[in-house]
Design an enzyme around this catalytic site. Sequence first.
Site, PDB file in Angstrom:
ATOM      1  N   ASP A  98       0.785  -1.413   0.012  1.00 27.15           N
ATOM      2  CA  ASP A  98      -0.040  -0.035   0.023  1.00 27.15           C
ATOM      3  C   ASP A  98       0.868   1.221   0.122  1.00 27.15           C
ATOM      4  O   ASP A  98       1.566   1.327   0.830  1.00 27.15           O
ATOM      5  CB  ASP A  98      -0.896   0.143   1.194  1.00 27.15           C
ATOM      6  CG  ASP A  98      -2.206  -0.855   0.970  1.00 27.15           C
ATOM      7  OD1 ASP A  98      -2.575  -1.072  -0.238  1.00 27.15           O
ATOM      8  OD2 ASP A  98      -2.856  -1.383   1.810  1.00 27.15           O
ATOM      9  N   HIS A 251       0.086  -7.655  -1.205  1.00 27.95           N
ATOM     10  CA  HIS A 251      -1.434  -8.365  -1.393  1.00 27.95           C
ATOM     11  C   HIS A 251      -1.935  -8.141  -2.704  1.00 27.95           C
ATOM     12  O   HIS A 251      -1.773  -7.056  -3.289  1.00 27.95           O
ATOM     13  CB  HIS A 251      -2.296  -7.748  -0.276  1.00 27.95           C
ATOM     14  CG  HIS A 251      -2.296  -6.340  -0.231  1.00 27.95           C
ATOM     15  ND1 HIS A 251      -1.288  -5.371   0.298  1.00 27.95           N
ATOM     16  CD2 HIS A 251      -3.405  -5.386  -0.446  1.00 27.95           C
ATOM     17  CE1 HIS A 251      -1.665  -4.177   0.292  1.00 27.95           C
ATOM     18  NE2 HIS A 251      -2.913  -4.292  -0.156  1.00 27.95           N
ATOM     19  N   ARG A 266     -10.763   0.038   4.954  1.00 28.07           N
ATOM     20  CA  ARG A 266      -9.343   0.162   5.208  1.00 28.07           C
ATOM     21  C   ARG A 266      -8.812   1.176   6.075  1.00 28.07           C
ATOM     22  O   ARG A 266      -9.281   2.428   6.123  1.00 28.07           O
ATOM     23  CB  ARG A 266      -8.382   0.162   3.941  1.00 28.07           C
ATOM     24  CG  ARG A 266      -7.135   0.074   3.852  1.00 28.07           C
ATOM     25  CD  ARG A 266      -6.386  -0.098   2.799  1.00 28.07           C
ATOM     26  NE  ARG A 266      -5.905   1.408   2.354  1.00 28.07           N
ATOM     27  CZ  ARG A 266      -5.301   1.555   1.362  1.00 28.07           C
ATOM     28  NH1 ARG A 266      -5.163   0.889   0.353  1.00 28.07           N
ATOM     29  NH2 ARG A 266      -4.924   2.957   1.064  1.00 28.07           N
TER      30      ARG A 266
END
Length: 312
Positions: A98, A251, A266
Site C-alpha cells: 500500500d 497483497h 481500510r
Amino acid sequence: MSDIRITKVTANIGARVSGVDISRPLDEESVAAVREALNVHKALVFDDVNLDDEGHQAFVRHFGDLTTAHPTVGAVEGSPNVLPVDSERGRANHWHTDVTFVLNPPQATTLRSITVPPYGGETLIASSAAAYRDLPEPLRRLADGLWAEHTNDYDYAVPNEAFDEEQAAQRAQFTSIKYRTAHPVVRVHPLTGERGLFIGGFAQRIVGLSVGESRKILDLLQSYVIRPENVLRHHWSPNQLVIFDNRITQHYAVDNYDGQPRRLHRVTLAGDVPVGVDGGRSRSVEGDAAHYTPVAAAVPAAAAREAATVAA
C-alpha cells in the site's frame, strides 16, 4: 491481559488471533502480544469482530498514529481515516504494497469485511521476507544494492483495457497529485531487522536502468514474492478484520466473484521512512504527502535489537 491465542495458518505467513475482544480498549500486554505476533507472522486474522468504523480506528490507534484514508482517493463519509475498498470503485487485482509511492508508506494495513460475496473475493498476502530468504545468494547481493522508483502514475485498481468514462475519472483522481519516491529494493524491518523485497506494483523502474531492463529484474524478484509457499490466501467471512505488516508484505485482491458486491473498509498506520541494507533512507522525488501521513518516529537501535530478539 486476555488469554490471547495465536494459531499459525501457513509455514511462512499468517496466524489467527483469538481470546481477545478488539472492540474494547486493550491493555499494554495485549497490544505488545499482538505486535509481537504481527512481527512473527506478518498477517493476522481476527474473527467475529464487533466493530464499526469508530471502533476499527480505535483498535488501530493502539499501535500508532493513523494516516488519512489515501493521498488522493476519497474517504468514507464522516470518517477521514477510513478508505472504502469497494468493488464498484475498482478492483485491486494487482500485487502491491500500500501507497509505496510516498516517502513513508503505512507500516501496517487493516481491512474489515463489510459486504462479502457468496464466493470468491479472497485477499492474497505474500511475505516478502520469505521471498528474500528464498533468493539465491547472487540475487541477494544484487538486490541488496538496488533502488527502485515507485509512482502512482497509473491506477492499480483500474483494469488495463481501454478506460470507459468512469474509469478515466477514477484514474484522474488517483493521479491528481503525482508521486515518485526512490526506495531500497531490500528494506530492513525497523523492529525485527529482517530483510524483505520492497517492490510490488508501484515499483516501476530500477534507479540507473532503463524501463525495459528494470522490468526484467523486477519481474524476476517478484516471482519469488508470489511463490505459493509464501502466500496466505484469505477467504473473507462477515465481521472479520485482517492486519498485515505493510513493510514486509504484498497483497492482491482476487477478482473471481462475478461482479457481485464486495466491500471492505481500510485503516492504515503511519509508517517510518524505509531504510536499506547500507543504511540509506528513501528519498522523495516528486509529491508532498504531508496531508496524508505523519512520519512515524524512528525506532532506537537498542529497541529494534530487543524486538528482533523477541521475534526470533
